[in-house]
Design a protein around this motif. Sequence first.
Motif, PDB file in Angstrom:
ATOM      1  N   ILE A  70      12.897   0.371   5.206  1.00 26.11           N
ATOM      2  CA  ILE A  70      12.415  -0.998   4.964  1.00 26.11           C
ATOM      3  C   ILE A  70      11.242  -0.910   3.989  1.00 26.11           C
ATOM      4  CG2 ILE A  70      11.394  -3.053   6.024  1.00 26.11           C
ATOM      5  CD1 ILE A  70      12.694  -1.917   8.702  1.00 26.11           C
ATOM      6  N   GLY A  71      11.335  -1.601   2.869  1.00 23.77           N
ATOM      7  CA  GLY A  71      10.227  -1.657   1.910  1.00 23.77           C
ATOM      8  C   GLY A  71      10.002  -0.343   1.194  1.00 23.77           C
TER       9      GLY A  71
ATOM     10  N   ASP B 198      10.736  -7.172  -3.040  1.00 21.73           N
ATOM     11  CA  ASP B 198      10.084  -7.458  -4.314  1.00 21.73           C
ATOM     12  C   ASP B 198      11.001  -7.096  -5.485  1.00 21.73           C
ATOM     13  OD1 ASP B 198       8.472  -7.728  -6.504  1.00 21.73           O
ATOM     14  OD2 ASP B 198       6.855  -6.435  -5.769  1.00 21.73           O
TER      15      ASP B 198
ATOM     16  N   GLU C 163      14.360  -3.768  -0.133  1.00 20.27           N
ATOM     17  CA  GLU C 163      13.064  -4.129  -0.728  1.00 20.27           C
ATOM     18  C   GLU C 163      13.078  -5.597  -1.151  1.00 20.27           C
ATOM     19  OE1 GLU C 163       9.882  -2.577  -1.503  1.00 20.27           O
ATOM     20  OE2 GLU C 163       9.637  -4.685  -2.008  1.00 20.27           O
TER      21      GLU C 163
ATOM     22  N   ASN D 149       0.888  -1.162   0.000  1.00 22.63           N
ATOM     23  CA  ASN D 149       0.000   0.000   0.000  1.00 22.63           C
ATOM     24  C   ASN D 149       0.923   1.208   0.000  1.00 22.63           C
ATOM     25  OD1 ASN D 149      -1.351  -2.172   2.084  1.00 22.63           O
ATOM     26  ND2 ASN D 149      -2.823  -1.301   0.658  1.00 22.63           N
ATOM     27  N   PHE D 150       1.024   1.875  -1.146  1.00 25.46           N
ATOM     28  CA  PHE D 150       2.021   2.940  -1.299  1.00 25.46           C
ATOM     29  C   PHE D 150       1.445   4.281  -0.845  1.00 25.46           C
ATOM     30  CE2 PHE D 150       4.545   0.646  -4.924  1.00 25.46           C
ATOM     31  CZ  PHE D 150       4.808  -0.387  -4.067  1.00 25.46           C
ATOM     32  N   LEU D 151       2.305   5.075  -0.209  1.00 31.24           N
ATOM     33  CA  LEU D 151       1.874   6.370   0.319  1.00 31.24           C
ATOM     34  C   LEU D 151       1.750   7.413  -0.789  1.00 31.24           C
ATOM     35  CD1 LEU D 151       3.837   6.988   3.629  1.00 31.24           C
ATOM     36  CD2 LEU D 151       1.406   7.450   3.247  1.00 31.24           C
TER      37      LEU D 151
HETATM   38  N1  SAM Z   1       7.628   2.732   1.115  1.00 35.08           N
HETATM   39  C1  SAM Z   1       6.638   2.579   0.067  1.00 35.08           C
HETATM   40  C2  SAM Z   1       5.599   3.661   0.232  1.00 35.08           C
HETATM   41  O1  SAM Z   1       5.428   4.148   1.349  1.00 35.08           O
HETATM   42  O2  SAM Z   1       4.979   4.036  -0.751  1.00 35.08           O
HETATM   43  C3  SAM Z   1       5.978   1.191   0.094  1.00 35.08           C
HETATM   44  C4  SAM Z   1       5.417   0.745   1.433  1.00 35.08           C
HETATM   45  S1  SAM Z   1       4.483  -0.749   1.354  1.00 35.08           S
HETATM   46  C5  SAM Z   1       3.412  -0.536   2.751  1.00 35.08           C
HETATM   47  C6  SAM Z   1       5.568  -1.981   2.028  1.00 35.08           C
HETATM   48  C7  SAM Z   1       6.774  -2.346   1.145  1.00 35.08           C
HETATM   49  O3  SAM Z   1       7.549  -3.338   1.842  1.00 35.08           O
HETATM   50  C8  SAM Z   1       6.437  -2.949  -0.200  1.00 35.08           C
HETATM   51  O4  SAM Z   1       7.195  -2.339  -1.201  1.00 35.08           O
HETATM   52  C9  SAM Z   1       6.800  -4.435  -0.057  1.00 35.08           C
HETATM   53  O5  SAM Z   1       7.185  -5.056  -1.263  1.00 35.08           O
HETATM   54  C10 SAM Z   1       7.965  -4.350   0.927  1.00 35.08           C
HETATM   55  N2  SAM Z   1       8.205  -5.568   1.733  1.00 35.08           N
HETATM   56  C11 SAM Z   1       7.297  -6.494   2.131  1.00 35.08           C
HETATM   57  N3  SAM Z   1       7.882  -7.446   2.883  1.00 35.08           N
HETATM   58  C12 SAM Z   1       9.193  -7.116   2.971  1.00 35.08           C
HETATM   59  C13 SAM Z   1      10.328  -7.719   3.593  1.00 35.08           C
HETATM   60  N4  SAM Z   1      10.211  -8.840   4.305  1.00 35.08           N
HETATM   61  N5  SAM Z   1      11.541  -7.120   3.466  1.00 35.08           N
HETATM   62  C14 SAM Z   1      11.669  -5.966   2.731  1.00 35.08           C
HETATM   63  N6  SAM Z   1      10.634  -5.357   2.113  1.00 35.08           N
HETATM   64  C15 SAM Z   1       9.412  -5.909   2.231  1.00 35.08           C
END
Ligand code: SAM
Length: 285
Positions: free
Chosen positions: A54-55, A78, A76, A28-30
Motif C-alpha cells: 500500500i502506497g 498519487d 498508489e 514520508n519516504f523510507l
Molecule cells: N512506500 C514508500 C516508502 O516507504 O518510501 C512511501 C510511503 S509514504 C509513508 C505513503 C505512501 O502512500 C505515499 O506514496 C502516498 O502517496 C500513498 N498513499 C496515501 N494515501 C493512499 C491511499 N489512500 N491509497 C494508496 N496509497 C496512498
Amino acid sequence: MKNLASVSVIKDILAASGFKFSKSLGQNFLIDENVLSKIVECSAIDKNSGVIEIGPGFGTLTQRLCMAAGKVVAIEIDKTAIPILEDNLSDFDNLKIINEDVLKCDLHKIIAAEFDGMDVKIAANLPYYITTPIIMHILESALPVCSLTVMIQKEVAMRIAAKEGTKDYGALSVAVNFYSEPEVVAHVPPSAFIPQPKVSSTVIRLKLRDKPPVVVADEKGFFKVVRAAFGQRRKTLLNALSNSPAIPLDKQGISKVLADCAIDEKRRGETLTLQNFADISNRIF
Ligand code: SAM
C-alpha cells in the motif's frame, strides 16, 4: 538498478521530475536500509508469496519486495508518483502497479486475479493520516491474507499492542486483537525518512487469525459493547454501558448481565479482556 534507499538518489529524482512531496498524502519516504530489510524479513516473504504493497511512493520498499516475492501488486493513490515508480522499477516483471485509493479498491478481486495459489501478505510504510482506517478496512474485509506488516505512528502501534489494564488499551487494541495477533517489530526514528515526520514510528506485524480468539454470537453487538465501554473511559462499566444508546438494556438489566458474568460493575472498560467483552455481549445480543 538504482538503490532508492538513499537521500541523494531521492533528491536526484525530485530534481529531474519536479515531484513535490504531499503532506496531505502522508508522503514520508523510507531511506533506511536496515528498516527496509526488517520489514521484508519479518513478513517472511518468499517466492510463493503474493504481496500487496500500500502506497509504494517512489518504490523503495517495492524494490525489496519484488526481489523477495513471487509477485507484488503496489497500490498508489498519487498519479504523479506513477511514472517515477514505473521508471524506477522497470527491471521487474513480477510487479503490477495500480493507481487507486486502497480504501476504494476491490482487494478480494485483486487477490483472486493476481495471487492464485500463493500465500498473500500485505506490507507497507503506511500514510499516517489514514493508518487506522486502512488497518481496520483490511482486518474487517476478511481477506485471505496471512499477515500485515506495516510501519505506523509509534503511538498507534502502542495502542494496538496494549494489554488490558494499561493506559494505551482501548477499542483499537480490542478490535485489532480480535482479528489478529500483533507483534511490535522495531521502533524507527524520524531520521529514517525523507522528509522527516514529526513523530516516531514503529514497524508492527499483525498475524491474521483463522478465527477470533473468543466466541461471539453477534460481532456487531460485540463491538457496540466495546465502543460503549471505551466511549466514556472514566465512567464505571455500569454507567458507560447504560448511558450508551447502542446498548438495548436499562441500568438494572446491565447490572444483572455484569453480575451473571461475575464482573464488578464498578470496573472500567480498560480492565476488561476480550473474553469479558464476549461474555457481556453474548448476554445482550
Ligand atoms: N512506500 C514508500 C516508502 O516507504 O518510501 C512511501 C510511503 S509514504 C509513508 C505513503 C505512501 O502512500 C505515499 O506514496 C502516498 O502517496 C500513498 N498513499 C496515501 N494515501 C493512499 C491511499 N489512500 N491509497 C494508496 N496509497 C496512498
